[in-house]
Design a protein around this motif. Structure first.
Motif, short mmCIF file in Angstrom:
data_model
loop_
_atom_site.label_atom_id
_atom_site.label_comp_id
_atom_site.label_asym_id
_atom_site.label_seq_id
_atom_site.Cartn_x
_atom_site.Cartn_y
_atom_site.Cartn_z
N ASN A 255 0.87 -1.17 0.00
CA ASN A 255 0.00 0.00 0.00
C ASN A 255 0.91 1.23 0.00
O ASN A 255 1.50 1.59 1.03
CB ASN A 255 -0.90 -0.02 1.23
N LEU A 256 1.07 1.84 -1.18
CA LEU A 256 2.00 2.96 -1.33
C LEU A 256 1.30 4.28 -1.00
O LEU A 256 0.25 4.59 -1.57
CB LEU A 256 2.54 2.99 -2.76
N VAL A 257 1.92 5.05 -0.10
CA VAL A 257 1.38 6.36 0.29
C VAL A 257 2.50 7.38 0.15
O VAL A 257 3.58 7.24 0.76
CB VAL A 257 0.86 6.34 1.74
N SER A 258 2.26 8.42 -0.68
CA SER A 258 3.28 9.46 -0.90
C SER A 258 3.28 10.45 0.26
O SER A 258 2.21 10.92 0.69
CB SER A 258 3.00 10.20 -2.21
N ALA A 339 3.92 3.72 -10.40
CA ALA A 339 3.71 4.33 -9.09
C ALA A 339 4.59 5.56 -8.92
O ALA A 339 4.14 6.60 -8.39
CB ALA A 339 4.01 3.31 -7.99
N VAL A 340 5.83 5.48 -9.37
CA VAL A 340 6.74 6.62 -9.24
C VAL A 340 6.28 7.77 -10.13
O VAL A 340 6.23 8.94 -9.71
CB VAL A 340 8.18 6.20 -9.60
N GLY A 341 5.92 7.45 -11.39
CA GLY A 341 5.48 8.49 -12.32
C GLY A 341 4.20 9.16 -11.86
O GLY A 341 4.06 10.39 -11.96
N ALA A 342 3.26 8.39 -11.32
CA ALA A 342 2.00 8.97 -10.86
C ALA A 342 2.24 9.92 -9.69
O ALA A 342 1.59 10.98 -9.59
CB ALA A 342 1.04 7.86 -10.46
N ARG A 343 3.17 9.55 -8.80
CA ARG A 343 3.47 10.46 -7.68
C ARG A 343 4.10 11.76 -8.19
O ARG A 343 3.83 12.85 -7.66
CB ARG A 343 4.38 9.76 -6.68
N SER A 344 4.93 11.65 -9.22
CA SER A 344 5.55 12.86 -9.78
C SER A 344 4.48 13.79 -10.34
O SER A 344 4.54 15.02 -10.16
CB SER A 344 6.55 12.49 -10.88
N PHE A 345 3.50 13.24 -11.02
CA PHE A 345 2.41 14.07 -11.53
C PHE A 345 1.62 14.66 -10.38
O PHE A 345 1.18 15.82 -10.42
CB PHE A 345 1.50 13.24 -12.43
N VAL A 421 -2.70 -1.11 -5.04
CA VAL A 421 -3.38 0.18 -4.90
C VAL A 421 -2.37 1.26 -4.51
O VAL A 421 -1.51 1.03 -3.65
CB VAL A 421 -4.49 0.10 -3.83
N LEU A 422 -2.48 2.41 -5.17
CA LEU A 422 -1.70 3.60 -4.80
C LEU A 422 -2.67 4.72 -4.50
O LEU A 422 -3.52 5.06 -5.34
CB LEU A 422 -0.76 4.01 -5.94
N THR A 423 -2.58 5.30 -3.30
CA THR A 423 -3.46 6.39 -2.89
C THR A 423 -2.69 7.70 -2.96
O THR A 423 -1.61 7.83 -2.37
CB THR A 423 -3.98 6.17 -1.46
N ILE A 424 -3.25 8.68 -3.68
CA ILE A 424 -2.61 9.99 -3.82
C ILE A 424 -3.58 11.05 -3.32
O ILE A 424 -4.67 11.23 -3.90
CB ILE A 424 -2.22 10.27 -5.29
N PRO A 425 -3.21 11.76 -2.25
CA PRO A 425 -4.09 12.84 -1.75
C PRO A 425 -4.08 14.01 -2.74
O PRO A 425 -3.02 14.41 -3.25
CB PRO A 425 -3.45 13.23 -0.43
N LEU A 426 -5.22 14.56 -3.00
CA LEU A 426 -5.31 15.69 -3.91
C LEU A 426 -4.84 16.99 -3.26
O LEU A 426 -4.39 17.91 -3.95
CB LEU A 426 -6.75 15.85 -4.40
N ASP A 427 -4.94 17.08 -1.94
CA ASP A 427 -4.60 18.31 -1.24
C ASP A 427 -3.39 18.14 -0.34
O ASP A 427 -3.09 19.01 0.48
CB ASP A 427 -5.79 18.81 -0.43
N GLY A 428 -2.72 17.02 -0.40
CA GLY A 428 -1.54 16.78 0.44
C GLY A 428 -1.88 16.45 1.87
O GLY A 428 -0.99 16.33 2.71
N ILE A 454 -4.84 3.44 -9.27
CA ILE A 454 -4.53 4.67 -8.53
C ILE A 454 -5.84 5.32 -8.06
O ILE A 454 -6.81 5.44 -8.83
CB ILE A 454 -3.76 5.65 -9.42
N LEU A 455 -5.86 5.68 -6.77
CA LEU A 455 -7.01 6.36 -6.17
C LEU A 455 -6.62 7.76 -5.80
O LEU A 455 -5.61 8.00 -5.11
CB LEU A 455 -7.48 5.61 -4.90
N TYR A 456 -7.41 8.76 -6.27
CA TYR A 456 -7.21 10.15 -5.88
C TYR A 456 -8.25 10.45 -4.81
O TYR A 456 -9.47 10.31 -5.01
CB TYR A 456 -7.40 11.08 -7.08
#
Length: 460
Positions: A255-258, A339-345, A421-428, A454-456
């Protein structure tokens, strides 16, 4: 001159006329007289019988009957002839018969050999029995019977206990499976094993369903006791791709969390559960992965130099006016893991739309992006990324639709469906719970099993 009559006792005068009675044979008895009647029939009359002239001869005593011809010698000869014929028939009929040997209780090969030696043909017929296999149970005709040579002697040979078909119980709960096996006439032996199936579910049986097995035999059932506990590997300090591979090899999920960090982007900063812990196979391990190093906090320093004349505002403006300007710059992620590229975006304030395509590149590697690096886009814009399926992709599976659900529930559904699953917060924000605002690939899409979804999410 007439002669005086003679008395009864006077001797007969030779000159007297002769009586019309035949002279008596001197050899015949004086106690009886033979008289011939007018028809010439002779009758033997006893000496003391009374005879009346001109009257049919009356005999006061019964005249002796003539003896009948003897026939018993002929009957005796006929009887001897019949008995002789019967004896000859028996003798000749016994020339081609033998005595059937008694073979009950012998093994089939020995019994058949004995029957053949006696001049007969054996025919074995199997019969279910508790006796050992191959033992002769019965024979027909029975031992000691006289039978014509070449005739068949039937042997009933034990084939062991009766057989039945083994039922199919794989996938059933243990109690139901045992009941089905016993109802079919067998014994059930249950062994618990680790499995991905629900605890108590029969995952294997031996013999397989449909096979024939003697009644009372044992059917072995392997029942799941859940996933086998595994030890969590230590992946802190590795890249997210390395950490994901290590966890997958151990039977765990990543479970990757940036999170913001000064460490290189994609570096695993922390994990939960910690390394060395024992957890069930398939457990999801949270990995905190570093975002790009301080780009959003260093840019303002290049634009805040003029703030020496506007002291109150120079310290606040960078957080409100300079960050959005950098958020629209498209990064270069071709060749990187998704996963790395999505976090960069995400760090650039942009989102991605993932499209899995056939390719010989490594599975999960970004092979193309719809917007070239350096392109300025509005914050929140989406860029399509083409991602490799790999040379040997897993079977395709439908992605569950989790839009609008809580992130934890959404993650659970996706993991249960076999996806990462990769979860990316939209607002940090790290505030829980978060609602899923969008997902990529979208719900219902068919992608290789084990691919990344990927889940936003946002705190709202």
């Amino acid at each position: 001159m007439s002669q005086p009559p003679h008395g009864p006792d006077d001797p007969a005068d030779p000159l007297d006329p002769v009586d019309p009675v035949d002279p008596v044979d001197p050899d015949e008895s004086l106690d009886e007289t033979v008289v011939r009647d007018e028809w010439g029939n002779e009758t033997v009359v006893p000496a003391d019988a009374t005879v009346v002239e001109d009257e049919p001869l009356l005999v006061e005593e019964e005249v002796a009957e003539r003896r009948s011809p003897l026939i018993w010698p002929y009957l005796l000869a006929f009887l001897l002839l019949v008995l002789g014929g019967l004896g000859a028939y028996w003798f000749f009929s016994q020339e081609d018969t033998n005595t059937v040997p008694a073979v009950v209780g012998q093994l089939e090969p020995n019994a058949e050999a004995s029957v053949r030696e006696a001049g007969f043909e054996p025919r074995s017929e199997p019969e279910a029995s508790e006796r050992p296999v191959g033992v002769v149970l019965e024979q027909s005709p029975e031992g000691g019977t006289e039978l014509e040579e070449g005739k068949t002697v039937v042997l009933s040979v034990s084939s062991g206990p009766a057989e039945g078909a083994v039922p199919d119980v794989v996938g059933e709960q243990t109690a139901d499976a045992v009941a089905a096996v016993e109802e079919a006439g067998f014994e059930a032996k249950v062994t618990e094993v680790f499995s991905d199936k629900e605890s108590g579910t029969v995952v294997e049986q031996a013999p397989a369903a449909g096979g024939n097995l003697r009644e009372g035999a044992t059917v072995e059932l392997s029942a799941s006791k859940g996933r086998e506990p595994v030890e969590v590997p230590d992946v802190v300090g590795t890249t997210s791709s390395e950490a994901t591979a290590a966890l997958r090899d151990a039977g765990l999920e990543a479970n990757l969390v940036s999170v913001p960090s000064e460490r290189p982007a994609g570096t695993v900063l922390a994990q939960n559960p910690r390394a060395g812990s024992t957890v069930d196979a398939g457990t999801s391990v949270r990995l905190n992965v570093a975002q790009a190093s301080g780009e959003t906090t260093t840019e303002p320093t290049t634009t805040t130099e003029p703030t020496t004349t506007t002291e109150p505002t120079t310290t606040t403006e960078p957080t409100t006016t300079t960050e959005p300007a950098a958020a629209g710059t498209v990064p270069d992620v071709v060749g990187q893991e998704l996963a790395v590229g999505a976090r960069s975006f995400g760090e650039a304030g942009l989102k991605v739309a993932v499209r899995y395509v056939p390719s010989q590149e490594a599975q999960g590697e970004v092979i193309a992006q719809a917007q070239p690096a350096g392109t300025e886009l509005a914050p929140g814009d989406t860029v399509q990324l083409n991602v490799s399926n790999g040379a040997s992709p897993e079977a395709a599976a439908a992605v569950p639709d989790v839009d609008g659900t809580r992130s934890l529930a959404a993650r659970a559904r996706l993991v249960a469906a076999g996806f990462e699953v990769l979860t990316i917060p939209l607002d940090g924000s790290e505030v829980q719970p978060r609602a899923v605002q969008s997902q990529t690939p979208a719900g219902g899409a068919s992608i290789p099993g084990g691919s990344l979804v990927i889940l936003y999410v946002s705190a709202t």
